[in-house]
Write an enzyme that holds these catalytic residues in place. Structure first.
Site, PDB file in Angstrom:
ATOM      1  N   TYR A  95      -6.827 -15.498  -4.981  1.00  0.00           N
ATOM      2  CA  TYR A  95      -7.770 -15.375  -5.799  1.00  0.00           C
ATOM      3  C   TYR A  95      -9.133 -15.405  -4.855  1.00  0.00           C
ATOM      4  O   TYR A  95      -9.933 -14.908  -4.721  1.00  0.00           O
ATOM      5  CB  TYR A  95      -7.900 -16.343  -6.547  1.00  0.00           C
ATOM      6  CG  TYR A  95      -7.332 -15.128  -7.753  1.00  0.00           C
ATOM      7  CD1 TYR A  95      -8.312 -14.816  -9.018  1.00  0.00           C
ATOM      8  CD2 TYR A  95      -5.980 -15.390  -8.040  1.00  0.00           C
ATOM      9  CE1 TYR A  95      -7.312 -14.224  -9.963  1.00  0.00           C
ATOM     10  CE2 TYR A  95      -5.712 -14.766  -9.437  1.00  0.00           C
ATOM     11  CZ  TYR A  95      -6.984 -13.901 -10.061  1.00  0.00           C
ATOM     12  OH  TYR A  95      -5.924 -13.126 -10.762  1.00  0.00           O
ATOM     13  N   HIS A 134      -4.551 -20.413 -12.670  1.00  0.00           N
ATOM     14  CA  HIS A 134      -3.371 -18.866 -11.712  1.00  0.00           C
ATOM     15  C   HIS A 134      -1.984 -19.782 -11.169  1.00  0.00           C
ATOM     16  O   HIS A 134      -2.011 -19.391 -10.771  1.00  0.00           O
ATOM     17  CB  HIS A 134      -4.261 -18.208 -10.794  1.00  0.00           C
ATOM     18  CG  HIS A 134      -5.289 -17.260 -11.995  1.00  0.00           C
ATOM     19  ND1 HIS A 134      -3.972 -16.168 -12.496  1.00  0.00           N
ATOM     20  CD2 HIS A 134      -6.836 -17.050 -11.653  1.00  0.00           C
ATOM     21  CE1 HIS A 134      -5.185 -15.630 -13.016  1.00  0.00           C
ATOM     22  NE2 HIS A 134      -6.924 -15.709 -12.611  1.00  0.00           N
TER      23      HIS A 134
END
Ligand SMILES: [Ca+2]
Ligand SMILES: [Ca+2]
Ligand SMILES: [Ca+2]
Ligand SMILES: [Mg+2]
Ligand SMILES: [Mg+2]
Ligand SMILES: [Mg+2]
Ligand SMILES: [Mg+2]
Lengths: 736, 736
Positions: free
Chosen positions: A260, A415
């Site tokens: 990410y 996440h």
């Protein structure tokens, strides 16, 4: 860091956002003289020309990711940004016309465009199914607009600004505060998008909204997104600067992990660069002690020898520094950072630069043979906005011959995985002991629209999916995201000054309340061993007895074990929840010695795992893939040490690469472990000492100080009749 | 072929076996001038010098393959041969001394050496556990001896010849006729070994024994070796020339398949070359219309784009043309063949040449930039001594973008598999639909001593392990080797003249008595398709109803199916014998349409299998690994079409590569099949016609003539209201 800045620009000048007027001049002066830059121009020109030949298509939004309209709108903003740059560089009007006509088509459509028909997101977009992708569009289109700004008539500009850009920016922000006002990579994209177009249009309100968020968003505290991530927490900050402050640690580690970070780096860097170019007095690129530039180094350090990012948390394997956002990062990092010549060697591998002044500088550096190899060393990166929420240690031996990624971080937002004190192991670019990564086929429409699949939560995030300790077959924090988000592991100590012994040691006391896990991972480059090995000590102190599982997810073929095992004729799941339901039990073994050994062969290399076992331990051999109705999981093996009904205990394991096998020469070299036995020579609250005996009868002793991690502390320890004395939190003694 | 021969040599001259006196002169003239040759000298010199520094060790034989004494003796003969060549090339006596001392050590040991203690072979050796490895030793040591022959005193030579070489040659031949007098790669090594030392010693008796075998071996007809291979059959020929005549077809295909051909090529070529150098009047190298030189081309054509041999029969995956015996083959093939410049490009990849006149010629060719790419085309290779026992067709599209290996061969001796009409499919160097290969970890001592594992017979050889038809869950020929050896499949036709449509069609009538299998494999490069696809028509004509299974062993992740399937929560074996016991049943599906589709993703490429199904068909998803107590098998998936209780039937399948996926760009392109439906438009004894409709609604028709394969025959066929007329055994009609 030494900064080399262009002078502050006239805010009314265009282009001035990323590509600057001065940059364009330099580029034009150098055209045909700098091979890497010229090659990039040629490559991008070929792509853009092909698209121009195909004609502009701005279809009515319909599809999810993986479908045509999604692909087309994504392709449009990528090509428009490139076409705009080509217009400036080549001064061929066809590129400006292409961008203009595309923008006007969007303007005509956007005016009456409803929300995207695929309403599956907490924040649906208009061109795309989620605001996130709409924000991507605006980040790129702002650049395209800036490059053709002067080419357009003022009527055209007005039309675009009033009917397309301003409503677009308002939709992804004011109309979607739950998307825009978070601390999340989604919001970073949204903030950057609003800021970029604000800078082009010289709209202070938008710029302020970008930097500081929506002041009064009307959102209640609480609420979760599609991935279960928090939308608004108590006293939540907002806006671009807050998004920069919160998820980045002072070392530049991004709490969601490298996959990410790679995604977020683009809007972070591109908007910070735009601010640097247009409003340098804000110091956005230098914010938080240059954390964005540090983040580039952190990100490059979170790759294996191939440049693949370590798949911490939700990370798709195979994503690497060859992705365009890393071209951006390397180019901007080189130009606005201290012109580190090691970055040039990555640019050479990427074989592509940005079509702007940063890319030109890199290409010139490469041409001047200034590139030096990007050498990765061991590194310890803190997590948390203040660097006090655990971290990730990467131990490296040789030229990435062996790399361990030891995660003792915070939860990592929505996440994050329940993987406290887990590690993965690499040999060069090859995974030896894996972190599974995510369960998602990004953009593959047939697999759940390319989105997270349900096995991501039920398997990939689970504790048992990771090379770390599971207690009572439960997940860390009971798998509860809110609880996990309140805690983090803690570094005990990190030491990489001695190339013979490198150590990272960390503690986790919250994942299983009442249980203290203390894991120490050491790379030992022993005199009599052909290669370095990894020593792993997991010391567990519990308030009562529990059942423990410690798995190791290897790849390849079983070569030898020193224990007998039984393979059932049918395979059943190992459990019914917490990830266990996804493991088939392929075999069950019982130790036949104190040191249990398990050897396998993978891609021409032998590996042996040697681990201390009690007679009542079990060794389970597993395979991923049970209860996976849509074949979303990869069928991959693991070996697990099971120790039931135990209170305090220590798991001591060595993972040792050795020898080689080639199917071409058919030579099997050094296929046996060099370890004869392990012994837990001493273990109490203060010290844990492991004795390693090799097959030649030589011994080594490794001692870790469990309580005191002071670098300069003097320790003495008597084991049997011997007295040991050393300084610092660990001791490595040969011939003890 | 054009032959460039050195003049016949004085048989008493040394060296004259492989490296010749004239060759040495040329090499010395060119030293330092030919980079590839010089680099090879440097590389081998480094290896040999390292071994010389370690000192000579000729341990008392003790270990099996994978153990130290096995490794050491093998290493000794390799290094001795190289040291001998270095002595000639560099004229540094240290190399001659090394070889001499080693040989004298062997002489001292061999005199009283008993048979190897590990008696597991039908023909145990003395230095090694089997005569085969002893023969390897003598083939190499003969060369070493030849190179230092003149350096030795006549007393030393006498000692070596009387106490070592002659007894050694006699032991592997006279004392082991069951090993020496077969038609088998073992015997080829034995024959060559005896012949090589015979040539060096100028011993006519040994040379005759090599060429023609032992005249009266006293062996009874029958008897099998460790692998179940026949030792002596009725009217069996013997000796080197017979071994050359029998297993090689006139096209140069070796009936055991490429893995064993690669192994046998070395003794074949090295002894034929030695004969060419010393006794050219025998014409050994030209025997059977130059079949050895043809065999080199055949072998290179039996590789994928990486140079990996197709793992037909017992073949270890990963063995490739980078193996030393292929350096020998390429160098000898170039020098004694017609100096094909395409061979030079393989030599460049091998990056190594032989240290003799052939290697010098290759290196000079490379230096002169004469290398041309070795371009592989479709090829049909007959099997059988007379080329009338079936064969192997390799269809290739593009630059090996798609390659199908279609096996309709004879049994292939003891290493043959029960795999009639099976095929495997490659994309460049990547396996798409695999042939499993063997179950053996060659030379990995921990895995059954590095020998064939029991799952080789129970799984790898079985019919269900191959991409071909299984009937009633039985193996071809009931898995009986003797029966299988009496039969072979037959070519129906092969046509590769049209690059749009290439076809191989073959028949098998003996594998299942009473059942005729007729498989036609076509590569179709259709106008509207982005890539060529494979059409597979398996027409079955049976005397009564049977249960049929047709598996496809793919790799990768399931992406989409157009049928529903159920995955059981526990996995059980699919059967209890004939290979079925090794398959777990992962899922069972029922067709939901006439054209059943199954898509998967592997290494960045999408594939779809489309197959015609009846409502009563089942689709089974399987995984290899059941009943495998020692983890000897690879856990790999398959999809199987099951059609029970059916008499005559046709299986029509298309395997279609399409699109791409990159984890770096995360772009999923063209992830859907271009096939809408298949239809069996016509099927009778004479013709089978398949209609293919694509997603754009366009149609194609492929017709195969089932009975008449004449190239020039005119055919007419009426389907519905349409009349089709064509010439030859197949028709491909667009817009029918
Ligand atoms: Ca990698
Ligand atoms: Ca035959
Ligand atoms: Ca390959
Ligand atoms: Mg994970
Ligand atoms: Mg986490
Ligand atoms: Mg096979
Ligand atoms: Mg066979």
């Amino acid at each position: 860091f030494v900064f080399v800045f262009a002078n502050a620009l006239n805010a009314k000048e265009h282009p001035s956002l990323i590509l600057t007027k001065e940059g364009v001049e330099k580029i034009r002066d150098n055209l045909g003289k700098v091979p890497l830059f010229d090659a990039t121009v040629e490559k991008i020109k070929a792509e853009v020309d092909k698209e121009i030949a195909l004609g502009i298509d701005t279809p009515i939004p319909k599809d999810f990711s993986g479908g045509y309209t999604h692909y087309r709108h994504k392709q449009n903003f990528v090509i428009a940004q490139q076409a705009g740059a080509l217009y400036q560089i080549l001064q061929d009007e066809k590129y400006a016309i292409y961008v203009r006509d595309m923008l006007l088509q969007y303007e005509a459509m956007y005016k009456d465009l409803p929300v995207h028909p695929q309403v599956r997101s907490y924040a649906p977009g208009k061109l795309f199914w989620q605001c996130l992708n709409d924000s991507n569009w605006l980040v790129f289109m702002s650049q395209a607009y800036d490059t053709i700004y002067d080419f357009l008539s003022s009527e055209e500009r007005e039309k675009l600004e009033n009917n397309l850009f301003r409503p677009f920016a308002d939709y992804i922000s004011l109309a979607n505060p739950a998307f825009y006002n978070r601390i999340h990579n989604h919001s970073t994209w949204g903030n950057a998008a609003v800021g970029m177009i604000g800078l082009v249009m010289d709209d202070q309100a938008l710029i302020q909204r970008a930097l500081y968020g929506i002041q009064d968003d009307g959102l209640a505290v609480g609420g979760v997104d599609d991935d279960g991530g928090t939308i608004k927490s108590e006293n939540q900050k907002r806006g671009f600067l807050a998004n920069l402050e919160e998820p980045f640690s002072p070392d530049g580690y991004y709490t969601e992990g490298p996959y990410y970070q790679r995604y977020a780096m683009y809007p972070f860097l591109i908007f910070a660069t735009a601010m640097q170019n247009k409003l340098p007095e804000y110091g956005v690129l230098q914010h938080k002690d240059n954390v964005l530039l540090k983040g580039i180094d952190a990100l490059l350090n979170l790759t294996d020898a191939d440049g693949d990012f370590f798949p911490l948390n939700d990370g798709q394997k195979g994503m690497s520094y060859f992705t365009p956002s890393l071209v951006t990062a390397v180019n901007i990092g080189y130009y606005y950072g201290n012109q580190n010549p090691e970055l040039l060697s990555i640019a050479e591998k990427q074989n592509e630069v940005l079509l702007d002044q940063t890319g030109l500088a890199v290409a010139i550096g490469v041409q001047a043979n200034m590139a030096e190899p990007y050498t990765k060393h061991s590194v310890n990166l803190s997590d948390g906005a203040n660097g006090d929420e655990g971290g990730v240690a990467v131990l490296r031996s040789g030229q990435e011959d062996l790399t361990a990624v030891f995660k003792y971080a915070a939860q990592g937002l929505s996440h994050g995985h329940y993987d406290k004190l887990s590690f993965s192991l690499y040999r060069k670019g090859t995974e030896v002991l894996q972190d599974y990564g995510l369960v998602r086929f990004v953009n593959v429409g047939q697999k759940g629209g390319g989105n997270y699949l349900k096995e991501n939560a039920s398997w990939a995030k689970s504790t048992i999916a990771h090379n770390t300790l599971s207690q009572n077959q439960e997940m860390h924090f009971g798998g509860d995201y809110k609880t996990g988000s309140q805690h983090h592991s803690d570094l005990h100590f990190y030491a990489d000054h001695d190339e013979k012994v490198q150590v990272a040691s960390a503690l986790e006391t919250n994942a299983y309340p009442g249980t203290r896990m203390h894991r120490t991972i050491a790379f030992i480059n022993a005199n009599d061993f052909s290669e370095p090995f990894m020593l792993d000590i997991m010391k567990v102190s519990a308030k009562k007895a529990h059942d423990y599982d410690l798995p190791f997810y290897y790849f390849g073929q079983v070569i030898q074990t020193n224990f007998d095992y039984i393979k059932p004729s049918s395979l059943s799941p190992l459990g019914d929840k917490n990830g266990y339901q996804h493991l088939y039990l392929e075999a069950t073994g019982k130790p036949s010695a104190d040191t249990t050994q398990f050897s396998w062969l993978h891609e021409g290399k032998f590996y042996t795992l040697s681990t201390l076992t009690a007679p009542s331990d079990e060794i389970l051999m597993t395979r991923i893939g049970a209860n996976d109705p849509d074949f979303n999981l990869r069928s991959e093996p693991g070996v697990m040490l099971r120790r039931n009904n135990t209170q305090d205990t220590v798991f001591v394991t060595i993972v040792e690469p050795h020898g080689s096998y080639s199917p071409v020469t058919e030579l099997s070299l050094n296929s046996n472990s060099a370890i004869k036995s392990l012994e837990l020579l001493h273990d109490d609250k203060a010290y844990t000492a492991v004795r390693i005996e090799d097959v030649k009868g030589k011994t080594q002793l490794f001692v870790v100080s469990n309580l005191d991690a002071e670098k300069t502390r003097e320790h003495t320890l008597t084991i049997g009749s011997k007295n040991y004395r050393w300084e610092g939190p660990y001791a490595y003694i040969t011939a003890p």
